[in-house]
Design a protein around this motif. Structure first.
Motif, PDB file in Angstrom:
ATOM      1  N   PRO A   1       0.771  -1.450  -0.012  1.00 37.71           N
ATOM      2  CA  PRO A   1       0.088  -0.210  -0.097  1.00 37.71           C
ATOM      3  C   PRO A   1       0.933   1.144  -0.015  1.00 37.71           C
ATOM      4  O   PRO A   1       0.265   2.260  -0.445  1.00 37.71           O
ATOM      5  N   GLU A   2       1.991   1.167   0.598  1.00 34.67           N
ATOM      6  CA  GLU A   2       2.785   2.487   0.686  1.00 34.67           C
ATOM      7  C   GLU A   2       3.500   2.657  -0.937  1.00 34.67           C
ATOM      8  O   GLU A   2       3.185   3.994  -1.158  1.00 34.67           O
ATOM      9  N   GLU A   3       3.582   1.714  -1.593  1.00 38.82           N
ATOM     10  CA  GLU A   3       4.066   1.979  -3.104  1.00 38.82           C
ATOM     11  C   GLU A   3       2.683   2.680  -4.027  1.00 38.82           C
ATOM     12  O   GLU A   3       2.787   3.779  -4.785  1.00 38.82           O
ATOM     13  N   ALA A   4       1.730   2.118  -3.548  1.00 40.74           N
ATOM     14  CA  ALA A   4       0.580   2.392  -4.476  1.00 40.74           C
ATOM     15  C   ALA A   4       0.068   3.930  -4.024  1.00 40.74           C
ATOM     16  O   ALA A   4      -0.050   4.714  -4.662  1.00 40.74           O
ATOM     17  N   TRP A   5       0.201   4.104  -2.520  1.00 39.70           N
ATOM     18  CA  TRP A   5      -0.116   5.545  -2.063  1.00 39.70           C
ATOM     19  C   TRP A   5       0.885   6.629  -2.614  1.00 39.70           C
ATOM     20  O   TRP A   5       0.463   7.765  -2.932  1.00 39.70           O
TER      21      TRP A   5
END
Length: 303
Positions: A59-63
């Motif tokens: 989720p950090e990369e997507a965010w």
């Protein structure tokens, strides 16, 4: 109207719509990821938006790619920055209050404030800023050529975003998606419940997003709005056919969606969403060829 003004307004509409829709779908993704502890939605969403991401991305990369990364062409920060750049080229058309609203949104994102907030609050902040800009535009702009170029940009971008969101939430996942996730991502949950709440099925939700004539989040509604703006820009149509390709492209797509059977909405949905995206790109090229060729060269951050 100068071609550079028309083009700048068109892209203001596209960028502000992109940031607003991006914030909405990201907030749904963050909530969904918390509840299910699954990253599949985030990977599918990034890829549908045109961002390169690995299969094990979290989720950090997507965010970062879709939210706060200034170097990512698909992020909310980039969209608001590009919106401000376009607004600078159309300062003589925009009201002072509109320019101030756009500039405040840009300064909020460029200062890195979003990275200091929780992602859900950052998405809400972007949505509030976009709502302020859109509301100011509606309240201050005369309904002339400038207005219709702005609305064309918003409608075409919304068509593109809705197709990408539907693809990432319905077509791409290997596990069947609940209709609430699709409707919330597209900002149509309450409208669906009010009008078709008893139809608790994914088929009904997709059909609603494709063909409902009254909800502003449906693809059919946006195509109709875009065609109305094109008609206003060219009030004396030919007796047969169209003077430009944009109306033919969007009109053909609207007819296909309008006359399809209800049970066809999930059949070949991936191909239909791809056609919607291609039609939006072709319509943008046709608009550029007809109205914007005399504009000053500019580097647009398109997908």
């Amino acid at each position: 109207m100068l071609s550079r003004i028309g083009e700048s307004l068109f892209w203001i509409g596209r960028y502000i719509e992109r940031a607003d829709d991006q914030a909405r779908v990201l907030s749904v993704y963050l909530e969904h990821n918390t509840e299910t502890d699954s990253d599949t939605f985030g990977v599918d969403l990034c890829r549908s938006m045109g961002a390169s991401v690995s299969t094990d991305a979290g989720p950090e990369e997507a965010w970062a790619l879709l939210g706060t990364e200034a170097d990512s062409n698909q992020s909310m920060v980039t969209a608001l920055g590009n919106c401000r750049d376009s607004a600078r080229r159309a300062r003589e058309i925009l009201s002072m209050s509109t320019w101030e609203a756009i500039n405040r949104a840009y300064r909020m994102t460029s200062s890195g404030r979003l990275t200091l907030l929780r992602p859900s609050l950052a998405c809400r902040e972007v949505q509030d800023r976009c709502a302020m800009i859109i509301g100011t535009l509606h309240a201050t702009m005369p309904r002339d050529q400038a207005w219709h170029f702005l609305m064309l940009g918003r409608y075409i971008e919304r068509i593109d975003m809705m197709s990408r969101i539907i693809y990432s939430t319905v077509v791409a996942p290997t596990i069947p998606t609940h209709r609430h996730l699709v409707l919330q991502s597209c900002g149509a949950q309450q409208s669906f419940v009010r009008t078709r709440g008893r139809e608790d099925s994914l088929v009904a939700a997709v059909d609603f997003l494709l063909r409902d004539r009254l909800t502003p989040r449906s693809i059919y509604f946006c195509l109709t709005g875009a065609l109305d703006s094109l008609q206003a820009l060219d009030p004396e149509p030919l007796r047969s056919g169209f003077d430009g390709d944009t109306q033919r492209i969007l009109g053909s797509l609207r007819a296909k969606i309008e006359y399809m059977q209800t049970n066809e909405s999930l059949e070949n949905l991936g191909e239909l969403m791809q056609q919607v995206q291609e039609s939006g790109a072709q319509a943008t090229q046709a608009l550029t060829a007809r109205y914007f060729e005399g504009a000053l060269p500019a580097e647009w951050h398109e997908r």
